[in-house]
Scaffold this motif. Sequence first.
Motif, PDB file in Angstrom:
ATOM      1  N   SER A 126     -19.971  -6.061  36.449  1.00 40.13           N
ATOM      2  CA  SER A 126     -20.798  -5.888  35.259  1.00 40.13           C
ATOM      3  C   SER A 126     -20.612  -7.070  34.321  1.00 40.13           C
ATOM      4  O   SER A 126     -19.636  -7.820  34.411  1.00 40.13           O
ATOM      5  N   VAL A 134     -26.091  -4.760  34.622  1.00 38.98           N
ATOM      6  CA  VAL A 134     -26.029  -5.393  33.301  1.00 38.98           C
ATOM      7  C   VAL A 134     -25.406  -4.412  32.321  1.00 38.98           C
ATOM      8  O   VAL A 134     -25.830  -3.262  32.223  1.00 38.98           O
ATOM      9  N   ARG A 148     -27.594 -11.213  33.515  1.00 37.82           N
ATOM     10  CA  ARG A 148     -28.114 -10.905  34.842  1.00 37.82           C
ATOM     11  C   ARG A 148     -27.996 -12.115  35.764  1.00 37.82           C
ATOM     12  O   ARG A 148     -27.732 -11.986  36.958  1.00 37.82           O
ATOM     13  N   GLU A 149     -28.164 -13.310  35.191  1.00 35.49           N
ATOM     14  CA  GLU A 149     -28.080 -14.530  36.006  1.00 35.49           C
ATOM     15  C   GLU A 149     -26.661 -14.742  36.525  1.00 35.49           C
ATOM     16  O   GLU A 149     -26.468 -15.075  37.702  1.00 35.49           O
TER      17      GLU A 149
END
Length: 261
Positions: free
Chosen positions: A37, A61, A41-42
Amino acid sequence: MSKKLDGKVAVITGSTRSIGRAIAEDFLAEGASVVLSGRSREKGALALKELDAGDRAHFVVSDALEQDQVENLVDESVKHFGAVDILVNNTGGCDGFALIHELSDTAWNRAIDWTLNSAFWATRRALPGMLERGWGRVICISSVEGKRASQPAIGHYITSKHALNGFVKAVAVEYGAQGVTANAICPGAVETDSMAVAGRQAAEAAGISYEQFLAQYAGQAMTGKLNTVDEVAAVATLLASDAGAGMTGGLINVDGGTSPW
């Protein structure tokens, strides 16, 4: 030959790099499925690509400062893998470094959310499933500063890490008889990506250079050096395994002999 974590599902907060990433790598090597986590996101996509663990690795995320996102991380992990057996509360930190009489409410509250409340939110969400199965591991990444106070201008960090250690003890005493262990790992200084940012800010607030800041930590260790992410990950793997079943309520040092207890 079976591995230490075969069949287990682990959720690791803040795990696309640094200590969390090293723990993820060790858990995967020992047969676990892992949920990473982080806020980006990248970075999550890149971590999954680099780990190359196929369907045994997943990314969600999640911003540790947002309760709904922390709780969603646990929920999405259950949806994806069916359970959460191991929870590593790795996220934590602070900013807005200052002496106590100059420390802002924003910096104080942010440190408490980042380190303590995020662990509470995730643990509370994961516990019912662990209790239902009669097996679970809660591991919190604390700090040598959770046992002492050695630097100025990091009072909010020191306080939140001490509180995190107390939270671990509370989880341990409430759930140990039901097969759920809870432990904190207390690393010494580890030069991670986040340390390179936060450490420089803390050093500036304390009126010393970043190099002096790191040298102080290394000089306080019996080993005379900083710790590594791999050293922390090795202890996390032990605590997550069946071999670690007899360890709960522990505040385990990985600090090169810095802390006196």
